[in-house]
Design a protein around this motif. Sequence first.
Motif, mmCIF file in Angstrom:
data_model
loop_
_atom_site.group_PDB
_atom_site.id
_atom_site.type_symbol
_atom_site.label_atom_id
_atom_site.label_comp_id
_atom_site.label_asym_id
_atom_site.label_seq_id
_atom_site.Cartn_x
_atom_site.Cartn_y
_atom_site.Cartn_z
ATOM 1 N N ASP A 59 0.835 -1.204 0.000
ATOM 2 C CA ASP A 59 0.000 0.000 0.000
ATOM 3 C C ASP A 59 0.871 1.256 0.000
ATOM 4 O O ASP A 59 0.543 2.247 -0.661
ATOM 5 N N SER A 60 1.970 1.218 0.742
ATOM 6 C CA SER A 60 2.864 2.371 0.806
ATOM 7 C C SER A 60 3.517 2.635 -0.542
ATOM 8 O O SER A 60 3.604 3.786 -0.997
ATOM 9 N N VAL A 61 3.982 1.575 -1.187
ATOM 10 C CA VAL A 61 4.590 1.730 -2.515
ATOM 11 C C VAL A 61 3.560 2.255 -3.506
ATOM 12 O O VAL A 61 3.847 3.150 -4.318
ATOM 13 N N ASP A 62 2.340 1.712 -3.452
ATOM 14 C CA ASP A 62 1.286 2.178 -4.355
ATOM 15 C C ASP A 62 1.004 3.665 -4.158
ATOM 16 O O ASP A 62 0.782 4.400 -5.131
ATOM 17 N N ALA A 63 1.001 4.108 -2.899
ATOM 18 C CA ALA A 63 0.749 5.522 -2.621
ATOM 19 C C ALA A 63 1.867 6.403 -3.170
ATOM 20 O O ALA A 63 1.611 7.492 -3.694
ATOM 21 N N LEU A 64 3.106 5.938 -3.063
ATOM 22 C CA LEU A 64 4.235 6.693 -3.614
ATOM 23 C C LEU A 64 4.142 6.777 -5.130
ATOM 24 O O LEU A 64 4.385 7.835 -5.732
ATOM 25 N N LEU A 65 3.787 5.673 -5.768
ATOM 26 C CA LEU A 65 3.664 5.674 -7.227
ATOM 27 C C LEU A 65 2.503 6.545 -7.687
ATOM 28 O O LEU A 65 2.601 7.246 -8.710
ATOM 29 N N GLU A 66 1.418 6.512 -6.934
ATOM 30 C CA GLU A 66 0.262 7.347 -7.277
ATOM 31 C C GLU A 66 0.627 8.826 -7.182
ATOM 32 O O GLU A 66 0.253 9.636 -8.048
ATOM 33 N N ALA A 67 1.364 9.193 -6.137
ATOM 34 C CA ALA A 67 1.807 10.587 -6.000
ATOM 35 C C ALA A 67 2.783 10.954 -7.112
ATOM 36 O O ALA A 67 2.765 12.067 -7.641
ATOM 37 N N HIS A 73 2.174 17.034 -14.406
ATOM 38 C CA HIS A 73 0.804 17.328 -14.853
ATOM 39 C C HIS A 73 0.195 18.507 -14.103
ATOM 40 O O HIS A 73 -0.961 18.844 -14.334
ATOM 41 N N GLY A 74 0.938 19.105 -13.198
ATOM 42 C CA GLY A 74 0.388 20.194 -12.411
ATOM 43 C C GLY A 74 1.445 20.764 -11.494
ATOM 44 O O GLY A 74 2.596 20.953 -11.878
ATOM 45 N N ARG A 75 1.072 20.989 -10.254
ATOM 46 C CA ARG A 75 1.949 21.668 -9.314
ATOM 47 C C ARG A 75 3.009 20.748 -8.714
ATOM 48 O O ARG A 75 4.114 21.181 -8.397
ATOM 49 N N THR A 76 2.682 19.476 -8.519
ATOM 50 C CA THR A 76 3.559 18.566 -7.789
ATOM 51 C C THR A 76 4.914 18.414 -8.480
ATOM 52 O O THR A 76 4.994 18.068 -9.655
ATOM 53 N N GLN A 77 5.969 18.667 -7.709
ATOM 54 C CA GLN A 77 7.321 18.583 -8.242
ATOM 55 C C GLN A 77 8.146 17.471 -7.615
ATOM 56 O O GLN A 77 9.138 17.026 -8.200
ATOM 57 N N ALA A 78 7.777 17.047 -6.413
ATOM 58 C CA ALA A 78 8.583 16.046 -5.723
ATOM 59 C C ALA A 78 7.710 15.159 -4.856
ATOM 60 O O ALA A 78 6.680 15.595 -4.329
ATOM 61 N N VAL A 79 8.143 13.896 -4.709
ATOM 62 C CA VAL A 79 7.484 12.920 -3.843
ATOM 63 C C VAL A 79 8.526 12.392 -2.864
ATOM 64 O O VAL A 79 9.617 11.980 -3.277
ATOM 65 N N VAL A 80 8.200 12.420 -1.581
ATOM 66 C CA VAL A 80 9.149 12.045 -0.540
ATOM 67 C C VAL A 80 8.530 10.981 0.361
ATOM 68 O O VAL A 80 7.378 11.101 0.784
ATOM 69 N N ALA A 96 15.327 0.866 -5.029
ATOM 70 C CA ALA A 96 14.275 0.067 -5.660
ATOM 71 C C ALA A 96 13.142 0.930 -6.204
ATOM 72 O O ALA A 96 12.387 0.485 -7.074
ATOM 73 N N LEU A 97 13.028 2.160 -5.687
ATOM 74 C CA LEU A 97 11.912 3.016 -6.072
ATOM 75 C C LEU A 97 12.435 4.405 -6.460
ATOM 76 O O LEU A 97 12.291 5.366 -5.706
ATOM 77 N N PRO A 98 13.047 4.518 -7.638
ATOM 78 C CA PRO A 98 13.591 5.811 -8.055
ATOM 79 C C PRO A 98 12.518 6.873 -8.247
ATOM 80 O O PRO A 98 12.841 8.068 -8.335
ATOM 81 N N GLU A 99 11.240 6.460 -8.300
ATOM 82 C CA GLU A 99 10.168 7.451 -8.418
ATOM 83 C C GLU A 99 10.120 8.374 -7.202
ATOM 84 O O GLU A 99 9.619 9.498 -7.288
ATOM 85 N N ALA A 100 10.599 7.909 -6.044
ATOM 86 C CA ALA A 100 10.649 8.750 -4.849
ATOM 87 C C ALA A 100 11.858 9.678 -4.936
ATOM 88 O O ALA A 100 12.987 9.223 -5.112
ATOM 89 N N ASP A 101 11.617 10.973 -4.827
ATOM 90 C CA ASP A 101 12.704 11.953 -4.914
ATOM 91 C C ASP A 101 13.513 12.030 -3.630
ATOM 92 O O ASP A 101 14.597 12.619 -3.614
ATOM 93 N N GLY A 102 12.988 11.464 -2.553
ATOM 94 C CA GLY A 102 13.710 11.426 -1.294
ATOM 95 C C GLY A 102 13.157 10.343 -0.404
ATOM 96 O O GLY A 102 11.942 10.079 -0.414
ATOM 97 N N VAL A 103 14.025 9.692 0.345
ATOM 98 C CA VAL A 103 13.627 8.705 1.349
ATOM 99 C C VAL A 103 14.254 9.156 2.657
ATOM 100 O O VAL A 103 15.477 9.114 2.819
ATOM 101 N N LEU A 104 13.414 9.609 3.597
ATOM 102 C CA LEU A 104 13.900 10.209 4.834
ATOM 103 C C LEU A 104 13.615 9.304 6.022
ATOM 104 O O LEU A 104 12.518 8.750 6.145
ATOM 105 N N GLY A 105 14.590 9.179 6.919
ATOM 106 C CA GLY A 105 14.431 8.397 8.133
ATOM 107 C C GLY A 105 13.966 9.254 9.290
ATOM 108 O O GLY A 105 13.814 10.479 9.180
ATOM 109 N N PHE A 106 13.746 8.626 10.429
ATOM 110 C CA PHE A 106 13.262 9.343 11.608
ATOM 111 C C PHE A 106 14.207 10.467 12.020
ATOM 112 O O PHE A 106 13.764 11.512 12.494
ATOM 113 N N ASP A 107 15.500 10.262 11.851
ATOM 114 C CA ASP A 107 16.451 11.289 12.270
ATOM 115 C C ASP A 107 16.389 12.544 11.408
ATOM 116 O O ASP A 107 16.958 13.572 11.761
ATOM 117 N N ASP A 108 15.698 12.454 10.278
ATOM 118 C CA ASP A 108 15.515 13.629 9.428
ATOM 119 C C ASP A 108 14.322 14.479 9.857
ATOM 120 O O ASP A 108 14.154 15.601 9.355
#
Length: 490
Positions: A59-67, A73-80, A96-108
Amino acid sequence: MPDRRTVALVTLGCARNEVDSEELAGRLEADGWLLVDDAAEADVAVVNTCGFVEAAKKDSVDALLEANDLKGHGRTQAVVAVGCMAERYGKELADALPEADGVLGFDDYSDISDRLQTILSGGHHAPHLPRDRRKLLPLSPVERQAAATEVALPGHGAPEDLPDGLAPASGPRTLRKRLDDNPVASVKLASGCDRRCSFCAIPAFRGSFISRRPSDVLHEAQWLAGEGVREVVLVSENNTSYGKDLGDIRLLETLLGEVASVEGVERVRVSYLQPAEMRPGLIDAMTGTADVVPYFDLSFQHSAPAVLRRMRRFGSTEQFLELLGSIRGKAPQAGARSNFIVGFPGETEADFAELERFVTHAGLDAIGVFGYSDEDGTEAAGYDGKLPEDVVADRLARLTRLAEEMTAQRAEERIGTEVEVLVESVDGDVVEGRAAHQAPETDGLTTLLGVEDPEVGQFYRARVVASEGVDLVAEALEQVRVRRAPGVGE
């Protein structure tokens, strides 16, 4: 659209993730970001992922791909990606998911605004390499700040300078911004877990158990009441451990009454209880404290002793039935729910029959059933005795059918009883809410009949007249609990 930087938060998973999202929202709004509901209207879409089980990860991967599909197509420039899946896998997820422009951990999280701005500007923030967080304290966003009870975040000015609607940082808590107007909200008692269940990876990426100070819990409950919240749900990975690291394992018993006494809070619910750590004093507090609902979210997982030992848990069918009996001896209409894993390595047909016996006699109001699957990095992933997939699927289907039958029977037994219902939605003539034995999103709903001029946030005493599965239909008798926190609804 406004010129300010915009951000949308998409939250998956449990109530703890929902609180994390509101804490991230508080930080971002304090630093000048405009929060929007629709990811299509956001410069940055932040997906707060869940990493608990395979279905949640998908579900999380699907949500990232959907974003990601919004980009170009509009305003959205980045998915994190943030949250448990991002923390658990870090660089592996990023690769594994280059569609995500950033992957942030809790320390971020403490630098979330800077991280998003860097990504939005076309910069790169290197994803972290996952570590076993049981050796890393504290776990962000729960940040221990021993000195002041109210402190400013770096660069955000003093608490009194914050935008309206933000809870200031207080002790081991960050800023918080409500993302909806639901009359129910969760408050984290703690983060992390010290238990070592063989099937669970949560301690490895959430860290060791850290209790929040009672004063901080109370301050947050007071702030939520001022925001219109009527029911507070206390959450953590294991609420029965609350206070042990503060020197008082019985601290929850005292805190419950204090939270329930907060002006504007009309209902307090405790979730995530460990059966092996339940104690008579806590049962007394949960069944005998005014405005604390007798609701027991008990994580049984199984009832066959041999399976429980392999899970590194404790108990048996008889011990668990005795626990439920002691609860109902004090509160006959107490709500009880649990989750179970079937097909655990080494589970025999006799073990499964023992679990069926427990579910048949437990009288639970809500049941979640999961088929076992290996989780990365857990002890059970290396166990022998793995069952064939068709056996796991068969037992999953069998226990699911039994669970549906028994929970429906329990709901039917409530016909004729009186319940107190918190209204959560009004759609034309359809008024829905939850009784005391029904937790948000997991345990069914109650449809109220005969309500005049209903409003979300109202409480009604009602008589149950019908049931359908775990859901109830109740005839409203009278409105109750009409007081509000100062300034709310004026």
